[in-house]
Enzyme design. Structure first.
Site, mmCIF file in Angstrom:
data_model
loop_
_atom_site.group_PDB
_atom_site.id
_atom_site.type_symbol
_atom_site.label_atom_id
_atom_site.label_comp_id
_atom_site.label_asym_id
_atom_site.label_seq_id
_atom_site.Cartn_x
_atom_site.Cartn_y
_atom_site.Cartn_z
ATOM 1 N N VAL A 129 1.188 -0.893 -0.278
ATOM 2 C CA VAL A 129 0.130 -0.112 0.035
ATOM 3 C C VAL A 129 0.885 1.547 -0.221
ATOM 4 O O VAL A 129 1.186 1.350 1.344
ATOM 5 C CB VAL A 129 -0.705 0.025 0.804
ATOM 6 C CG1 VAL A 129 -1.713 1.227 1.410
ATOM 7 C CG2 VAL A 129 -1.910 -1.290 1.356
ATOM 8 N N PRO A 130 1.282 2.096 -1.140
ATOM 9 C CA PRO A 130 1.897 2.995 -1.197
ATOM 10 C C PRO A 130 1.595 4.689 -1.017
ATOM 11 O O PRO A 130 1.604 5.329 -1.413
ATOM 12 C CB PRO A 130 3.001 2.899 -2.651
ATOM 13 C CG PRO A 130 0.938 2.558 -3.424
ATOM 14 C CD PRO A 130 0.602 1.269 -2.218
ATOM 15 N N CYS A 131 1.448 4.454 0.452
ATOM 16 C CA CYS A 131 0.733 5.314 1.316
ATOM 17 C C CYS A 131 1.945 7.053 1.068
ATOM 18 O O CYS A 131 1.818 7.525 1.502
ATOM 19 C CB CYS A 131 0.826 5.405 2.503
ATOM 20 S SG CYS A 131 2.287 4.697 3.568
ATOM 21 N N HIS A 132 3.705 6.472 0.930
ATOM 22 C CA HIS A 132 5.001 7.211 0.152
ATOM 23 C C HIS A 132 4.039 8.855 -1.250
ATOM 24 O O HIS A 132 4.071 9.453 -0.613
ATOM 25 C CB HIS A 132 5.977 6.609 -0.045
ATOM 26 C CG HIS A 132 5.918 6.478 -1.104
ATOM 27 N ND1 HIS A 132 5.755 4.886 -1.192
ATOM 28 C CD2 HIS A 132 5.623 6.256 -2.676
ATOM 29 C CE1 HIS A 132 5.628 5.042 -2.636
ATOM 30 N NE2 HIS A 132 5.962 5.636 -3.271
#
Length: 86
Positions: A52-55
């Site tokens: 989950v690429p929250c960046h």
């Protein structure tokens, strides 16, 4: 709260590699079920950073915002992704 978290994480999964969306954009996609601040709080608990690429979620003013592994890493990841796709 679990449903809100699922909605936020699903919307973050939809952010394409090399692009970003704002906390506000993610909140709007939940159709009133959350706020930009709550999006940030939910992403702060993300334990699946690779999946989950929250960046890829940033502030509306363009600032990178927070990241559990540090702002410098978040900025580096975003810059790296942009280089890879160009």
């Amino acid at each position: 709260m679990k449903r809100k978290k699922e909605l936020v994480l699903k919307n973050v999964l939809d952010i394409k590699f090399g692009t970003t969306q704002t906390y506000k954009q993610i909140a709007l996609k939940t159709r009133g079920k959350t706020t930009p601040r709550m999006v940030g709080q939910i992403l702060g608990t993300n334990d699946k950073l690779i999946a989950v690429p929250c960046h890829r979620v940033v502030y509306s003013n363009g600032d990178t915002g927070g990241y559990v592994l540090g702002k410098n890493l978040k900025k580096s990841l975003l810059e790296w992704e942009k280089k890879v796709i160009t």
